[in-house]
Design a protein around this motif. Structure first.
Motif, mmCIF file in Angstrom:
data_model
loop_
_atom_site.group_PDB
_atom_site.id
_atom_site.type_symbol
_atom_site.label_atom_id
_atom_site.label_comp_id
_atom_site.label_asym_id
_atom_site.label_seq_id
_atom_site.Cartn_x
_atom_site.Cartn_y
_atom_site.Cartn_z
ATOM 1 N N ILE A 72 0.876 -1.107 -0.096
ATOM 2 C CA ILE A 72 -0.002 -0.124 -0.389
ATOM 3 C C ILE A 72 0.985 1.838 0.239
ATOM 4 C CG2 ILE A 72 -1.884 1.090 1.014
ATOM 5 C CD1 ILE A 72 -2.259 -0.925 2.062
ATOM 6 N N THR A 73 0.602 2.239 -0.560
ATOM 7 C CA THR A 73 1.703 3.458 -1.280
ATOM 8 C C THR A 73 1.087 4.335 -0.118
ATOM 9 O OG1 THR A 73 0.396 4.198 -3.128
ATOM 10 C CG2 THR A 73 1.987 3.114 -3.241
ATOM 11 N N ASP A 74 1.395 5.363 -0.308
ATOM 12 C CA ASP A 74 1.211 6.834 0.859
ATOM 13 C C ASP A 74 0.106 7.048 0.548
ATOM 14 O OD1 ASP A 74 2.643 7.635 -1.375
ATOM 15 O OD2 ASP A 74 3.760 9.211 -0.283
ATOM 16 N N GLU A 75 0.367 7.322 -0.731
ATOM 17 C CA GLU A 75 -1.621 7.930 -1.196
ATOM 18 C C GLU A 75 -2.262 6.605 -2.009
ATOM 19 O OE1 GLU A 75 -0.626 8.976 -4.908
ATOM 20 O OE2 GLU A 75 0.901 9.661 -5.082
ATOM 21 N N GLU A 76 -1.977 5.469 -1.594
ATOM 22 C CA GLU A 76 -3.609 4.102 -0.940
ATOM 23 C C GLU A 76 -3.958 4.465 0.782
ATOM 24 O OE1 GLU A 76 -2.149 1.268 -4.659
ATOM 25 O OE2 GLU A 76 -1.245 1.143 -2.800
ATOM 26 N N VAL A 77 -2.827 4.667 1.531
ATOM 27 C CA VAL A 77 -3.546 4.442 2.700
ATOM 28 C C VAL A 77 -3.948 5.725 2.994
ATOM 29 C CG1 VAL A 77 -2.882 5.140 5.061
ATOM 30 C CG2 VAL A 77 -0.930 3.978 3.598
ATOM 31 N N LEU A 125 1.921 5.510 8.733
ATOM 32 C CA LEU A 125 3.349 5.005 7.890
ATOM 33 C C LEU A 125 3.769 4.806 9.088
ATOM 34 C CD1 LEU A 125 2.296 7.776 5.159
ATOM 35 C CD2 LEU A 125 3.079 4.681 4.919
ATOM 36 N N GLU A 126 4.136 5.892 10.352
ATOM 37 C CA GLU A 126 5.158 6.084 10.755
ATOM 38 C C GLU A 126 5.653 4.845 11.765
ATOM 39 O OE1 GLU A 126 5.044 7.733 15.272
ATOM 40 O OE2 GLU A 126 5.457 9.277 13.306
ATOM 41 N N LYS A 127 4.061 4.003 11.993
ATOM 42 C CA LYS A 127 3.878 2.929 13.000
ATOM 43 C C LYS A 127 3.743 1.243 12.243
ATOM 44 C CE LYS A 127 2.867 4.883 17.229
ATOM 45 N NZ LYS A 127 1.010 5.926 17.009
#
Length: 92
Positions: free
Chosen positions: A18-23, A51-53
């Motif tokens: 999952i990319t950051d945009e998908e998140v 994303l951090e965790k």
């Protein structure tokens, strides 16, 4: 009333991550499933926290193994998993 169950599978584009945009898209969809509307700052904070965790290697993508091993470290995901899927962590 029947509980809604949330299941995230094989990650959006089929690429296994999952990319950051998908998140962002996943979080917005989860809010809609819960009939809630997040504030922009709240959405940003939740995505940053996920994303951090969960993104252990910091590459900006969440692999399936990272999600499985680290999702419960994020309060937003832990709440969804425990309160909307019927699954309880071993810590409970």
């Amino acid at each position: 009333m029947r509980k809604k169950k949330i299941l995230i599978i094989s990650f959006i584009d089929g690429g296994g991550k999952i990319t950051d945009e998908e998140v962002y898209g996943v979080v917005i969809t989860l809010f809609k499933m819960l009939d809630k509307k997040p504030k922009v700052d709240e959405l940003d904070d939740i995505v940053d926290d996920i994303l951090e965790k969960v993104d252990e290697n910091g590459d900006g993508e969440i692999a399936e193994w990272e999600f499985v091993h680290h999702a419960m470290k994020c309060p937003f995901l832990a709440d969804l998993i425990e309160n909307h899927t019927g699954w309880k962590s071993r810590k409970s």
